[in-house]
Design a protein around this motif. Structure first.
Motif, PDB file in Angstrom:
ATOM      1  N   PRO A  56       1.564   1.557  -2.394  1.00 47.28           N
ATOM      2  CA  PRO A  56       1.472   1.595  -0.925  1.00 47.28           C
ATOM      3  C   PRO A  56       2.714   1.101  -0.197  1.00 47.28           C
ATOM      4  N   ARG A  57       3.667   0.503  -0.920  1.00 57.65           N
ATOM      5  CA  ARG A  57       4.920   0.092  -0.270  1.00 57.65           C
ATOM      6  C   ARG A  57       5.713   1.281   0.228  1.00 57.65           C
ATOM      7  N   TYR A  58       5.498   2.448  -0.397  1.00 61.91           N
ATOM      8  CA  TYR A  58       6.273   3.629  -0.037  1.00 61.91           C
ATOM      9  C   TYR A  58       5.474   4.444   0.975  1.00 61.91           C
ATOM     10  N   HIS A  59       5.788   4.277   2.231  1.00 65.31           N
ATOM     11  CA  HIS A  59       4.988   4.836   3.312  1.00 65.31           C
ATOM     12  C   HIS A  59       5.083   6.361   3.369  1.00 65.31           C
ATOM     13  N   VAL A  60       3.958   6.969   3.655  1.00 66.82           N
ATOM     14  CA  VAL A  60       3.865   8.418   3.830  1.00 66.82           C
ATOM     15  C   VAL A  60       3.189   8.684   5.161  1.00 66.82           C
ATOM     16  N   TYR A  61       3.724   9.624   5.936  1.00 64.18           N
ATOM     17  CA  TYR A  61       3.174   9.951   7.253  1.00 64.18           C
ATOM     18  C   TYR A  61       2.772  11.421   7.289  1.00 64.18           C
ATOM     19  N   GLY A  62       1.474  11.675   7.483  1.00 64.27           N
ATOM     20  CA  GLY A  62       0.978  13.038   7.586  1.00 64.27           C
ATOM     21  C   GLY A  62       0.239  13.493   6.348  1.00 64.27           C
ATOM     22  N   ALA A  63      -0.087  14.778   6.309  1.00 66.24           N
ATOM     23  CA  ALA A  63      -0.782  15.395   5.171  1.00 66.24           C
ATOM     24  C   ALA A  63      -0.384  16.861   5.132  1.00 66.24           C
TER      25      ALA A  63
ATOM     26  N   PHE B  52      -4.379 -10.048  -1.338  1.00 62.94           N
ATOM     27  CA  PHE B  52      -5.328  -8.938  -1.241  1.00 62.94           C
ATOM     28  C   PHE B  52      -5.441  -8.459   0.217  1.00 62.94           C
ATOM     29  N   LEU B  53      -5.564  -9.394   1.137  1.00 58.08           N
ATOM     30  CA  LEU B  53      -5.626  -9.029   2.561  1.00 58.08           C
ATOM     31  C   LEU B  53      -4.352  -8.312   2.991  1.00 58.08           C
ATOM     32  N   THR B  54      -3.221  -8.827   2.525  1.00 57.04           N
ATOM     33  CA  THR B  54      -1.940  -8.201   2.855  1.00 57.04           C
ATOM     34  C   THR B  54      -1.889  -6.770   2.351  1.00 57.04           C
ATOM     35  N   ASP B  55      -2.353  -6.549   1.120  1.00 56.73           N
ATOM     36  CA  ASP B  55      -2.357  -5.201   0.546  1.00 56.73           C
ATOM     37  C   ASP B  55      -3.278  -4.265   1.329  1.00 56.73           C
ATOM     38  N   VAL B  56      -4.418  -4.782   1.780  1.00 61.12           N
ATOM     39  CA  VAL B  56      -5.341  -3.976   2.589  1.00 61.12           C
ATOM     40  C   VAL B  56      -4.677  -3.605   3.916  1.00 61.12           C
ATOM     41  N   ALA B  57      -4.053  -4.590   4.561  1.00 60.04           N
ATOM     42  CA  ALA B  57      -3.369  -4.334   5.828  1.00 60.04           C
ATOM     43  C   ALA B  57      -2.244  -3.319   5.656  1.00 60.04           C
ATOM     44  N   GLN B  58      -1.560  -3.399   4.512  1.00 60.72           N
ATOM     45  CA  GLN B  58      -0.487  -2.450   4.224  1.00 60.72           C
ATOM     46  C   GLN B  58      -1.037  -1.043   4.049  1.00 60.72           C
ATOM     47  N   THR B  59      -2.181  -0.935   3.379  1.00 56.41           N
ATOM     48  CA  THR B  59      -2.777   0.373   3.101  1.00 56.41           C
ATOM     49  C   THR B  59      -3.371   0.993   4.357  1.00 56.41           C
ATOM     50  N   LEU B  60      -4.004   0.170   5.177  1.00 62.04           N
ATOM     51  CA  LEU B  60      -4.556   0.660   6.439  1.00 62.04           C
ATOM     52  C   LEU B  60      -3.432   0.959   7.424  1.00 62.04           C
ATOM     53  N   ASP B  61      -3.579   1.999   8.188  1.00 60.29           N
ATOM     54  CA  ASP B  61      -2.633   2.282   9.280  1.00 60.29           C
ATOM     55  C   ASP B  61      -3.209   1.669  10.543  1.00 60.29           C
ATOM     56  N   ILE B  62      -2.944   0.370  10.737  1.00 58.06           N
ATOM     57  CA  ILE B  62      -3.542  -0.383  11.842  1.00 58.06           C
ATOM     58  C   ILE B  62      -2.879   0.002  13.160  1.00 58.06           C
ATOM     59  N   GLY B  63      -3.700   0.193  14.178  1.00 60.02           N
ATOM     60  CA  GLY B  63      -3.186   0.542  15.492  1.00 60.02           C
ATOM     61  C   GLY B  63      -4.308   0.793  16.471  1.00 60.02           C
ATOM     62  N   PRO B  64      -4.002   0.846  17.769  1.00 58.44           N
ATOM     63  CA  PRO B  64      -5.040   0.969  18.799  1.00 58.44           C
ATOM     64  C   PRO B  64      -5.887   2.229  18.692  1.00 58.44           C
ATOM     65  N   ALA B  65      -5.356   3.299  18.076  1.00 57.43           N
ATOM     66  CA  ALA B  65      -6.141   4.519  17.905  1.00 57.43           C
ATOM     67  C   ALA B  65      -6.787   4.600  16.529  1.00 57.43           C
ATOM     68  N   GLY B  66      -6.550   3.584  15.684  1.00 57.37           N
ATOM     69  CA  GLY B  66      -7.081   3.571  14.326  1.00 57.37           C
ATOM     70  C   GLY B  66      -7.821   2.277  14.052  1.00 57.37           C
ATOM     71  N   PRO B  67      -7.715   1.741  12.834  1.00 56.39           N
ATOM     72  CA  PRO B  67      -8.413   0.492  12.514  1.00 56.39           C
ATOM     73  C   PRO B  67      -7.744  -0.723  13.148  1.00 56.39           C
ATOM     74  N   LEU B  68      -8.557  -1.678  13.560  1.00 58.33           N
ATOM     75  CA  LEU B  68      -8.074  -2.991  13.983  1.00 58.33           C
ATOM     76  C   LEU B  68      -8.669  -4.024  13.037  1.00 58.33           C
ATOM     77  N   MET B  69      -7.936  -5.100  12.816  1.00 64.59           N
ATOM     78  CA  MET B  69      -8.336  -6.052  11.781  1.00 64.59           C
ATOM     79  C   MET B  69      -8.189  -7.485  12.271  1.00 64.59           C
ATOM     80  N   GLY B  70      -9.194  -8.303  11.979  1.00 62.49           N
ATOM     81  CA  GLY B  70      -9.155  -9.729  12.247  1.00 62.49           C
ATOM     82  C   GLY B  70      -9.632 -10.490  11.024  1.00 62.49           C
TER      83      GLY B  70
END
Length: 588
Positions: A69-76, A225-243
């Motif tokens: 997941p360190r290697y970011h991919v955008y799109g499909a 583990f939390l860091t890896d989850v945050a990295q995998t999720l594309d967090i943002g106002p139109a997507g997932p938010l995390m606390g």
């Protein structure tokens, strides 16, 4: 004699010319072969982005391990050129994580890129980008010459070593794409301003175990583990938010849903979390999250599913069943990750056996994850993210069909008659079938009235759809007068007084005539108490009374049919309005 000599000379000349032409052709073929260079496939690393390479079409060899997941991919399918080339190849399925050759072709930029989870890679979303690329199997096309070495975009960085591709800095691309105004470039990150993955729009809370028994090393593993989850999720106002909420003796919010709006900031905040110590009171933490965390003040968006992921080392030191039931009723989807659970000998020390099944949203295996030891926790990242983002399967999310207490108020007066009364009961059953019925979802109650009132069954009497439908069938016709006002008052006292505070209260009244008593005051009292009232009139029912009984606006809550046999036509109208109102109202 002279003629023979001439003929021989001509033959020699002809042979000489043939040899000469043949020699020239052979020389040309050799020259062509000498000029045709041998094609060598250039190799790139996993972190090389397509935008760093200026070639329009090329074949490259990717190394193993680009699924990381360190290697970011955008799109499909079509990827923004800010993506890792090899990461995109794995996401698309052209390569697996062992690497290999791929063909890359640059195409025009897109107005938007939608992230998705595929082949072990979570791609991210992006509003727009000026250049895209597609990947396919690394087979050369006929007539196309591919470069043996790639041309990289230039960099002004003095740190670039001779002979190595320069590090790509996307300032110009960001400016061209319109993400960052030039005057703000010095104060903003050069990462694309992702709005988050809209296919994973969830409000996510992690309840992490900060008890003393976990130790510092395992607490660091939990944070990673939390860091890896945050990295995998594309967090943002139109997507997932995390606390994150940390619990020990008592829970405490580390940061809420609105504190950080991208994965990088969330990761930085996780790094700053320090262990609290104490017991492992997960039940108290679940109760805290239900009452406090998922609120509008803390960033809860209302329309996004609420998800709580509880992490526990071994087993909780308090009970979780009651707190979890209230969480489910409030629309919170609870996931449980148990790390190094109790052995057979240790189970005697557990306060609440089978605690995970008592806590999770559903006991179907989807919401429970068991990890044998802390060093295997990282393997849970991808399965968890995939489940959390599968919003269609988040069964505890509040919907218009699973979050109400519905009380039917049924006219059993003499004018209805036995046959029509059975039709009314069929109408009640048809409406009830539309809802998800259980003790934590929608609950159904019913009463019948004439001059008097009778409770047929209350909200807490039946907790399955089949039991509710059978109870409706057993309702007997009463016969008598029509005191609708008194019936509304009775429903408020006997039905809705036992409604749960986190449920929408819906009263559906069916009558075939004008009331013998006053309906205004009881109807106003129902509206004042927050009971949404639907008035269904048949045959001789008075439209003016239906409008008074019904919640405002009456056109959406009062319905009239001229015959009992037409009651079925009202069912979809009532359901549609219930859902329209639910979806339009802010929650929490």
């Amino acid at each position: 004699m002279g003629i023979v000599v001439l003929t021989m000379k001509a033959s020699v000349i002809e042979m000489f010319l043939v040899l000469l032409v043949t020699g020239i052709q052979s020389n040309q073929e050799m020259t062509k072969k000498m000029k045709r260079p041998k094609f060598t496939v250039p190799q790139i690393s996993c972190d090389v982005r397509a935008g760093k390479i200026t070639n329009v079409e090329f074949i490259v060899k990717c190394p193993p391990g680009c699924q990381d997941p360190r290697y970011h991919v955008y799109g499909a399918d079509v990827y923004a050129s800010y993506s890792s080339v090899c990461g995109a190849a794995v996401h698309s399925g052209v390569l697996d994580n062992s690497g290999g050759k791929i063909l890359v072709r640059k195409v025009a930029g897109q107005s938007g890129y939608k992230g998705s989870y595929s082949n072990g890679v979570q791609s991210l979303s992006l509003p727009r980008w000026r250049e895209s690329f597609v990947v396919s199997e690394g087979k050369p096309q006929k007539g196309v010459t591919y470069p043996s070495s790639l041309t990289y975009s230039s960099s002004k960085s003095p740190a670039a070593k001779a002979g190595e591709p320069a590090l790509w800095k996307p300032e110009s691309v960001l400016l061209d794409a319109g993400f960052v105004p030039k005057e703000e470039l010095s104060t903003q990150s050069l990462e694309p301003a992702s709005q988050g993955d809209p296919s994973c729009k969830v409000d996510l809370s992690f309840l992490i175990d900060g008890s003393s028994s976990i130790g510092k090393r395992r607490f660091r593993i939990q944070k990673q583990f939390l860091t890896d989850v945050a990295q995998t999720l594309d967090i943002g106002p139109a997507g997932p938010l995390m606390g994150v909420v940390q619990y020990g003796d008592n829970p405490a919010t580390q940061f809420n849903l609105k504190t950080h709006m991208n994965s990088q900031d969330v990761k930085a905040a996780i790094e700053k979390i320090s262990q609290r110590g104490g017991l492992s009171n997960a039940g108290r933490a679940i109760s805290f999250v239900t009452k406090n965390f998922f609120s509008k003040f803390n960033g809860n968006r209302g329309g996004a599913p609420n998800v709580a992921v509880v992490m526990v080392d071994g087993w909780p030191t308090d009970k979780v069943e009651e707190a979890s039931r209230l969480a489910r009723e409030s629309g919170v989807n609870i996931f449980f990750i148990t790390i190094e659970g109790a052995s057979e000998n240790e189970k005697q020390y557990m306060l609440e056996p089978n605690f995970a099944n008592k806590a999770v949203c559903r006991t179907n295996g989807f919401y429970s994850l068991t990890v044998q030891n802390w060093f295997s926790l990282h393997k849970t990242v991808q399965p968890l993210v995939k489940r959390v983002c599968d919003t269609d399967r988040l069964a505890c999310s509040k919907t218009c069909l699973n979050s109400a207490d519905i009380g039917f108020v049924i006219d059993g007066s003499s004018s209805v008659g036995t046959s029509n009364f059975r039709t009314v009961l069929q109408f009640v059953a048809n409406l009830s079938r539309e809802f998800e019925i259980s003790d934590t979802d929608t609950r159904i109650g019913a009463m019948q009235y004439t001059y008097e009132q009778r409770l047929e069954f209350g909200f807490d009497e039946y907790s399955t759809k089949s039991d509710v439908l059978n109870a409706i069938k057993r309702v007997g016709y009463w016969s008598g007068g029509t005191s609708t006002g008194a019936a509304i008052h009775y429903a408020l006292e006997q039905l809705f007084k036992k409604s749960k505070p986190n449920k929408r209260k819906l009263m559906i009244l069916i009558t075939d005539g004008r009331s013998y008593d006053d309906i205004r005051i009881p109807a106003m009292l129902a509206h004042h108490k927050g009971v949404i009232t639907y008035a269904i009139g048949v045959a001789w029912a008075a439209q003016d009374e239906l409008d008074i009984i019904a919640t405002h606006p009456a056109r959406d809550h009062a319905f009239f049919v001229d015959e009992f046999d037409n009651l079925y036509k009202v069912v979809p109208k009532v359901i549609q309005n219930i859902c329209t109102e639910f979806n339009s109202q802010p929650r929490n």
